[in-house]
Design a protein around this motif. Structure first.
Motif, mmCIF file in Angstrom:
data_model
loop_
_atom_site.group_PDB
_atom_site.id
_atom_site.type_symbol
_atom_site.label_atom_id
_atom_site.label_comp_id
_atom_site.label_asym_id
_atom_site.label_seq_id
_atom_site.Cartn_x
_atom_site.Cartn_y
_atom_site.Cartn_z
ATOM 1 N N ASP A 160 0.739 -1.130 0.079
ATOM 2 C CA ASP A 160 0.116 -0.130 -0.039
ATOM 3 C C ASP A 160 0.760 1.277 -0.012
ATOM 4 O O ASP A 160 0.549 2.372 -0.545
ATOM 5 C CB ASP A 160 -0.957 -0.008 1.280
ATOM 6 C CG ASP A 160 -0.080 0.010 2.435
ATOM 7 O OD1 ASP A 160 0.909 -0.720 2.475
ATOM 8 O OD2 ASP A 160 -0.811 0.589 3.409
ATOM 9 N N TRP A 161 1.962 1.129 0.804
ATOM 10 C CA TRP A 161 2.825 2.284 0.718
ATOM 11 C C TRP A 161 3.673 2.350 -0.651
ATOM 12 O O TRP A 161 3.762 3.718 -0.979
ATOM 13 C CB TRP A 161 4.026 2.174 1.658
ATOM 14 C CG TRP A 161 4.988 3.235 1.851
ATOM 15 C CD1 TRP A 161 4.933 4.452 2.601
ATOM 16 C CD2 TRP A 161 6.411 3.201 1.187
ATOM 17 N NE1 TRP A 161 6.151 5.302 2.187
ATOM 18 C CE2 TRP A 161 6.836 4.560 1.515
ATOM 19 C CE3 TRP A 161 6.809 2.155 0.272
ATOM 20 C CZ2 TRP A 161 8.218 4.838 0.946
ATOM 21 C CZ3 TRP A 161 8.166 2.867 -0.058
ATOM 22 C CH2 TRP A 161 8.891 3.830 0.288
ATOM 23 N N TYR A 178 -6.970 -0.968 -0.411
ATOM 24 C CA TYR A 178 -6.665 -0.861 0.832
ATOM 25 C C TYR A 178 -7.189 0.296 1.676
ATOM 26 O O TYR A 178 -6.680 1.344 2.034
ATOM 27 C CB TYR A 178 -5.062 -0.666 0.931
ATOM 28 C CG TYR A 178 -4.367 -1.834 0.257
ATOM 29 C CD1 TYR A 178 -3.953 -2.799 0.547
ATOM 30 C CD2 TYR A 178 -3.801 -1.091 -1.160
ATOM 31 C CE1 TYR A 178 -3.326 -3.865 -0.085
ATOM 32 C CE2 TYR A 178 -3.186 -2.393 -1.808
ATOM 33 C CZ TYR A 178 -2.857 -3.663 -1.452
ATOM 34 O OH TYR A 178 -2.260 -4.459 -2.125
ATOM 35 N N PRO A 179 -8.643 0.285 1.896
ATOM 36 C CA PRO A 179 -9.391 1.146 2.586
ATOM 37 C C PRO A 179 -8.809 1.689 3.793
ATOM 38 O O PRO A 179 -9.007 2.922 4.467
ATOM 39 C CB PRO A 179 -10.583 0.848 2.110
ATOM 40 C CG PRO A 179 -10.656 -0.440 2.197
ATOM 41 C CD PRO A 179 -9.301 -0.751 1.674
ATOM 42 N N ASN A 180 -8.257 0.916 4.486
ATOM 43 C CA ASN A 180 -8.010 0.997 5.990
ATOM 44 C C ASN A 180 -6.349 1.303 6.131
ATOM 45 O O ASN A 180 -5.832 1.334 7.013
ATOM 46 C CB ASN A 180 -8.069 -0.363 6.683
ATOM 47 C CG ASN A 180 -9.713 -0.517 6.979
ATOM 48 O OD1 ASN A 180 -10.468 0.485 6.999
ATOM 49 N ND2 ASN A 180 -10.084 -1.738 6.835
ATOM 50 N N SER A 181 -5.802 1.564 4.987
ATOM 51 C CA SER A 181 -4.382 1.987 4.904
ATOM 52 C C SER A 181 -4.202 3.179 5.632
ATOM 53 O O SER A 181 -4.989 4.100 5.290
ATOM 54 C CB SER A 181 -3.821 1.894 3.527
ATOM 55 O OG SER A 181 -2.516 2.626 3.620
ATOM 56 N N PRO A 182 -2.931 3.414 6.337
ATOM 57 C CA PRO A 182 -2.823 4.690 6.692
ATOM 58 C C PRO A 182 -2.558 5.828 5.822
ATOM 59 O O PRO A 182 -2.583 6.992 6.286
ATOM 60 C CB PRO A 182 -1.415 4.681 7.667
ATOM 61 C CG PRO A 182 -0.697 3.483 7.042
ATOM 62 C CD PRO A 182 -2.018 2.580 6.683
ATOM 63 N N TYR A 183 -2.345 5.613 4.528
ATOM 64 C CA TYR A 183 -2.136 6.400 3.475
ATOM 65 C C TYR A 183 -3.523 6.823 2.785
ATOM 66 O O TYR A 183 -3.661 7.524 1.798
ATOM 67 C CB TYR A 183 -1.346 5.913 2.700
ATOM 68 C CG TYR A 183 0.122 5.318 3.158
ATOM 69 C CD1 TYR A 183 1.013 6.329 3.840
ATOM 70 C CD2 TYR A 183 0.429 4.306 3.284
ATOM 71 C CE1 TYR A 183 2.241 5.804 4.407
ATOM 72 C CE2 TYR A 183 1.471 3.605 4.098
ATOM 73 C CZ TYR A 183 2.298 4.268 4.619
ATOM 74 O OH TYR A 183 3.246 4.077 5.342
ATOM 75 N N ALA A 184 -4.560 6.147 3.403
ATOM 76 C CA ALA A 184 -5.760 6.295 2.455
ATOM 77 C C ALA A 184 -6.274 7.776 2.751
ATOM 78 O O ALA A 184 -6.837 8.227 1.583
ATOM 79 C CB ALA A 184 -6.803 5.305 2.929
ATOM 80 N N LYS A 185 -6.213 8.210 3.828
ATOM 81 C CA LYS A 185 -6.720 9.720 3.929
ATOM 82 C C LYS A 185 -6.116 10.759 3.015
ATOM 83 O O LYS A 185 -6.805 11.454 2.431
ATOM 84 C CB LYS A 185 -6.768 10.168 5.536
ATOM 85 C CG LYS A 185 -7.534 11.413 5.793
ATOM 86 C CD LYS A 185 -7.390 11.756 7.021
ATOM 87 C CE LYS A 185 -7.914 13.158 7.458
ATOM 88 N NZ LYS A 185 -7.762 13.533 9.055
ATOM 89 N N LYS A 196 -6.844 3.119 -6.949
ATOM 90 C CA LYS A 196 -6.332 1.756 -6.596
ATOM 91 C C LYS A 196 -6.054 1.422 -4.991
ATOM 92 O O LYS A 196 -6.647 0.512 -4.657
ATOM 93 C CB LYS A 196 -5.262 1.394 -7.421
ATOM 94 C CG LYS A 196 -5.003 -0.222 -7.712
ATOM 95 C CD LYS A 196 -3.886 -0.561 -8.221
ATOM 96 C CE LYS A 196 -4.204 -0.279 -9.910
ATOM 97 N NZ LYS A 196 -3.063 -0.622 -10.659
ATOM 98 N N LEU A 197 -5.407 2.445 -4.549
ATOM 99 C CA LEU A 197 -4.938 2.296 -3.060
ATOM 100 C C LEU A 197 -6.431 2.307 -2.138
ATOM 101 O O LEU A 197 -6.447 1.526 -1.322
ATOM 102 C CB LEU A 197 -3.929 3.482 -2.877
ATOM 103 C CG LEU A 197 -3.681 3.570 -1.569
ATOM 104 C CD1 LEU A 197 -3.015 2.312 -0.854
ATOM 105 C CD2 LEU A 197 -3.018 4.961 -1.268
#
Length: 242
Positions: A104-105, A152-159, A147-148
């Motif tokens: 995800d990163w 990966y909706p719960n990724s720390p980078y999602a916001k 795509k991210l």
């Protein structure tokens, strides 16, 4: 005599060039080499970090540090503005490690790198509007962040990806608007209308979509399409420009 002097100067220049060849990274244990690379990364010495990380990547492609070395290279290339190298390393990593826990990163970094390719330093410095420049890197970044968020909706980078997605949407919508205006000024009425309709369909909730109705109206008026003109006027009333 002048020729001899020139030849001597050329020879000295060539020797100087050879003596200042690329620094060779010493052949030390990988743990020590990686430790030195991390120190360079932490201090922001990207050139030195890249030099050591590239040495590790070529010397120990299947070693214990190989995956982390590639991740560090992605970041170091990005920070040093070596964007093509960053993208190449990202694509290689994603191809070879599709289920890695930091994918995800990596996808987030791909979006950031594509945004960096789309950024024009002089435009930012002088606040120059260049909505008409090639949007391909912006399209790539849009796809990366989308795509991210999907995977990966719960990724720390999602916001942050979501915020950047909104900005990219406006960037791409403004490009379509500039293209439609270009067609209008060239009296390519049908092309202008098609681009406006595409913009309204793809990015309906943007200011550019509302502005495109004015271009669409002028094109319909030039074509003498009364029904289409009246329909567009109604749409303009329902979607005022903010």
């Amino acid at each position: 005599m002048k020729y001899q002097a020139l030849s001597g100067l050329l020879a000295l220049t060539l020797l100087a060039g050879c003596s200042s060849s690329e620094h060779v990274v010493p052949d030390i244990p990988p743990s020590q080499l990686y430790s030195e690379a991390k120190v360079s990364l932490q201090s922001g010495n990207w050139t030195n970090a890249i030099e050591k990380l590239e040495a590790m990547d070529s010397r120990y492609p299947f070693g214990a540090y190989s995956k982390q070395v590639q991740l560090d290279l992605i970041y170091a290339y990005y920070k040093s503005d070596q964007l093509a190298m960053s993208l190449a390393t990202i694509d290689r990593f994603m191809r070879l490690n599709p289920t890695h826990d930091k994918i995800d990163w990596v996808l987030y970094m791909r979006g950031l790198t594509n945004i960096a390719q789309d950024t024009n330093f002089m435009q930012d410095l002088f606040n120059i509007d260049r909505s008409d420049r090639d949007p391909e890197p912006a399209k790539e970044a849009f796809a990366d962040f989308k795509k991210l968020l999907e995977r990966y909706p719960n990724s720390p980078y999602a916001k942050d990806a979501h915020q950047r997605l909104l900005a990219l949407k406006n960037r791409l919508a403004n490009y379509d608007l500039a293209t439609a205006d270009f067609y209008l000024r060239r009296e390519a009425w049908i092309a202008a209308i098609k681009r406006c309709q595409e913009l309204q369909k793809t990015f309906p909730d943007t200011e550019a979509a509302r502005q495109s109705l004015q271009i669409q109206l002028k094109a319909y008026q030039q074509l003498g399409l009364t029904e289409a003109v009246n329909r567009t006027k109604t749409l303009i009333q329902l979607n005022p420009i903010e």
